[in-house]
Design a protein around this motif. Sequence first.
Motif: not given
Length: 153
Positions: A62-89
């Motif tokens: 099964i090709e990606p288009e009929e499986a879990y899709g192609v990879r989209h680079e815009q779905m990869i993001q850098k976010v500040p650690r502060s976005a994970f408030q309440g998560v210690d590790a």
Amino acid sequence: MQIKNDCVVAMHYTLKDDEGNVLDSSEGRDPLKFLQGAHNIIIGLEKAMEGKAKGDSFEVSIEPEEAYGVRHEQMIQKVPRSAFQGVDAIKVGMQFQAETEQGPVPVTITEVVDDVVTVDGNHALAGQRLHFSVSIEDVRQATEEEKAHKHAH
């Protein structure tokens, strides 16, 4: 009975990547049951099921288009650690739900450098060709309740 929409199918399967590595298998477990036509499984595998019957075995890629899709680079993001408030590790591999304008999206942490966390919203198998070995264990007509709920019971 041949597999068509509104049939409940029970199958055993082994899923491999292009290198032949086993990614998933029903071996040692009950067969996977699903309602054909309800998109309970990836569309490419659902299409390959059409017309098969109990006792049939087959292999399909099964090709990606009929499986879990192609990879989209815009779905990869850098976010500040502060976005994970309440998560210690915060560790690579952890999964969270990100709230987006389109609704919640599961994301996986792929990198942590100082106060910057890289998250990936692509499915882990996005962009991959998938190779299935399948054996059809049972096929039956779905009940009205299964059709209404859009999954096998």
